[in-house]
Design a protein around this motif. Sequence first.
Motif, PDB file in Angstrom:
ATOM      1  N   GLY A   1       0.855  -1.314  -0.028  1.00 25.92           N
ATOM      2  CA  GLY A   1      -0.078   0.024  -0.021  1.00 25.92           C
ATOM      3  C   GLY A   1       0.793   1.303  -0.220  1.00 25.92           C
ATOM      4  O   GLY A   1       0.454   2.281  -0.823  1.00 25.92           O
ATOM      5  N   ARG A   2       1.770   1.308   0.891  1.00 22.78           N
ATOM      6  CA  ARG A   2       2.773   2.433   1.030  1.00 22.78           C
ATOM      7  C   ARG A   2       3.511   2.787  -0.336  1.00 22.78           C
ATOM      8  O   ARG A   2       3.404   3.840  -0.914  1.00 22.78           O
ATOM      9  CB  ARG A   2       3.711   2.211   2.203  1.00 22.78           C
ATOM     10  CG  ARG A   2       4.662   3.448   2.394  1.00 22.78           C
ATOM     11  CD  ARG A   2       5.007   3.547   4.096  1.00 22.78           C
ATOM     12  NE  ARG A   2       5.740   2.346   4.329  1.00 22.78           N
ATOM     13  CZ  ARG A   2       6.860   2.242   4.185  1.00 22.78           C
ATOM     14  NH1 ARG A   2       7.694   3.032   3.720  1.00 22.78           N
ATOM     15  NH2 ARG A   2       7.574   0.976   4.824  1.00 22.78           N
ATOM     16  N   TRP A   3       4.018   1.684  -1.024  1.00 21.13           N
ATOM     17  CA  TRP A   3       4.381   2.291  -2.388  1.00 21.13           C
ATOM     18  C   TRP A   3       3.708   2.335  -3.461  1.00 21.13           C
ATOM     19  O   TRP A   3       4.145   3.060  -4.292  1.00 21.13           O
ATOM     20  CB  TRP A   3       5.797   1.217  -2.769  1.00 21.13           C
ATOM     21  CG  TRP A   3       6.907   0.981  -1.754  1.00 21.13           C
ATOM     22  CD1 TRP A   3       6.932   0.271  -0.727  1.00 21.13           C
ATOM     23  CD2 TRP A   3       7.802   1.953  -1.806  1.00 21.13           C
ATOM     24  NE1 TRP A   3       8.294   0.484  -0.073  1.00 21.13           N
ATOM     25  CE2 TRP A   3       8.616   1.585  -0.568  1.00 21.13           C
ATOM     26  CE3 TRP A   3       7.995   3.114  -2.196  1.00 21.13           C
ATOM     27  CZ2 TRP A   3       9.864   2.269  -0.266  1.00 21.13           C
ATOM     28  CZ3 TRP A   3       9.422   3.727  -1.973  1.00 21.13           C
ATOM     29  CH2 TRP A   3      10.192   3.304  -0.865  1.00 21.13           C
ATOM     30  N   MET A   4       2.574   1.690  -3.464  1.00 22.61           N
ATOM     31  CA  MET A   4       1.400   2.007  -4.460  1.00 22.61           C
ATOM     32  C   MET A   4       0.857   3.572  -4.169  1.00 22.61           C
ATOM     33  O   MET A   4       0.867   4.334  -5.111  1.00 22.61           O
ATOM     34  CB  MET A   4       0.264   1.107  -4.241  1.00 22.61           C
ATOM     35  CG  MET A   4      -0.740   1.497  -5.195  1.00 22.61           C
ATOM     36  SD  MET A   4      -2.299   0.220  -4.987  1.00 22.61           S
ATOM     37  CE  MET A   4      -3.149   0.879  -6.394  1.00 22.61           C
ATOM     38  N   GLU A   5       0.816   3.744  -2.656  1.00 25.59           N
ATOM     39  CA  GLU A   5       0.051   5.187  -2.484  1.00 25.59           C
ATOM     40  C   GLU A   5       1.217   6.213  -3.134  1.00 25.59           C
ATOM     41  O   GLU A   5       0.788   7.278  -3.306  1.00 25.59           O
ATOM     42  CB  GLU A   5       0.112   5.209  -1.030  1.00 25.59           C
ATOM     43  CG  GLU A   5       0.266   6.752  -0.462  1.00 25.59           C
ATOM     44  CD  GLU A   5       0.501   6.421   0.951  1.00 25.59           C
ATOM     45  OE1 GLU A   5       1.293   7.854   1.299  1.00 25.59           O
ATOM     46  OE2 GLU A   5       0.437   5.627   1.798  1.00 25.59           O
ATOM     47  N   ALA A   6       2.589   6.088  -2.948  1.00 26.26           N
ATOM     48  CA  ALA A   6       3.567   7.105  -3.437  1.00 26.26           C
ATOM     49  C   ALA A   6       3.284   7.557  -4.777  1.00 26.26           C
ATOM     50  O   ALA A   6       3.381   8.546  -5.216  1.00 26.26           O
ATOM     51  CB  ALA A   6       5.013   6.582  -3.115  1.00 26.26           C
ATOM     52  N   VAL A   7       3.056   6.474  -5.743  1.00 31.61           N
ATOM     53  CA  VAL A   7       2.967   6.349  -7.151  1.00 31.61           C
ATOM     54  C   VAL A   7       1.649   7.235  -7.395  1.00 31.61           C
ATOM     55  O   VAL A   7       1.507   8.015  -8.221  1.00 31.61           O
ATOM     56  CB  VAL A   7       3.079   5.303  -7.815  1.00 31.61           C
ATOM     57  CG1 VAL A   7       2.997   5.474  -9.164  1.00 31.61           C
ATOM     58  CG2 VAL A   7       4.677   4.745  -7.529  1.00 31.61           C
ATOM     59  N   VAL A   8       0.653   6.709  -6.910  1.00 29.20           N
ATOM     60  CA  VAL A   8      -0.603   7.129  -6.806  1.00 29.20           C
ATOM     61  C   VAL A   8      -0.841   8.819  -6.653  1.00 29.20           C
ATOM     62  O   VAL A   8      -1.548   9.508  -7.353  1.00 29.20           O
ATOM     63  CB  VAL A   8      -1.714   6.331  -6.342  1.00 29.20           C
ATOM     64  CG1 VAL A   8      -3.264   7.043  -6.373  1.00 29.20           C
ATOM     65  CG2 VAL A   8      -1.716   4.986  -6.904  1.00 29.20           C
TER      66      VAL A   8
END
Length: 416
Positions: free
Chosen positions: A36-43
């Motif tokens: 979630g954290r690394w997806m969140e950064a890109v999103v």
Amino acid sequence: MTSPTRSFGRSSSILAVLGNSDFRLLWLAGGADNSGRWMEAVVMALLMLDIGGSVLQVALLFAFRWSPMLLFALVSGMVADRANRYLVMIAVRAGIVAVMAALLLLVVSDHARPEHLFVGSLFLGWLYVLEFPSRRSFIYELVGSRELVGAMSLETITTTIGRLLGPIAAGFVVGQAGFIVAFATLLGLYGLAFVFVVLVRSRLPARGNGRFAIWETARTGFGYAFSNPVVRAVLMGTVIFNALAFSVESLFPVVATDHLEVGPELTGVLISAQSFGTLGAALAIGLVPNLRYHGRVFCFGMGIQLISLIGFALSPWYPLSFVLLLISGLGAAGFSTMQSTIIMLSSPPEIRGAILGVLGQCIGVAAVGGVIVGFVADYLSAHIAVALSTGLGLTLLIPVMLFTPLIKRPIAPAEE
């Protein structure tokens, strides 16, 4: 209540650590959280660009995310030494779910603005720093010093899986389904992490006396950190790396879209490249029996990563950029696995949380680096800013490798 520090054998073994059911649940929670954290950064970066934000504002998202680590890490270390670390983890997980639900509502209602993303990043960063020392202290108590390298290798693996799947998922979901589905996916991942932590059965007591003396804790933590040459060297390397190398990761989506001229899907694939190298290297480190020279793995990992990031910044071709990020992932495994491992091994149990808090503050300098590199990128370009920052980092790292005990001597637990 479970027994405190446990050890499953004479050598660090990933399989032995996974035999602990509570650690296994924390590991699964970490997998969902990191994805979630690394997806969140890109999103968040893609959403900032989509709603008209500048390159500087994308970099500021990173700064808001990591500034709490710089400002509050020592306080969170004090909490880890005195509070019930399980309850801290539960509270943090619930808070993250609440923040992500609020961001989802803003996106659904088409009211998301740059200031909302800044506030959301700030709250998520504050919650992360609150959990950082409590989670690691909790893991140390669960597995013991002999299995710590295996446990930290598994932690690195979950981070790596998150860095692998998160950006790919971000690019694919945003490109194919839009931001609403992307934020709903993030809410689901963070909710899953909360459930896994709730299922943990251990309730390890705090070591401290419950008295929250901030200045006394600060004096004790910083005093020990700077008097111990091994801890001091790790902190120096952490400051250099986080300020000048980790901070540039906020610009990876900009490098992909502006310099390499690719879309959201290939942007996600590119950012995930580091994870392929890190995953294999972390598994190899975790399977090494009786690893003694942790500092060598730490230093060489930083060096490999900085050199490859310089090449990535200067590469004009997408395939070469992908390979260079892949190589940087090999170094990232050594750095990330050994950073907390060396600190925890070298710290007395009663102040371990405070020392982890000092480490957290050193990690938090990434926020300052993120602001500076954002201004440079806005004035010059993103890929030039990455090259200048990582080149300076490599130059400053050489004395740390040559003139500190990290490479010269093995690391032994403080209890011994």
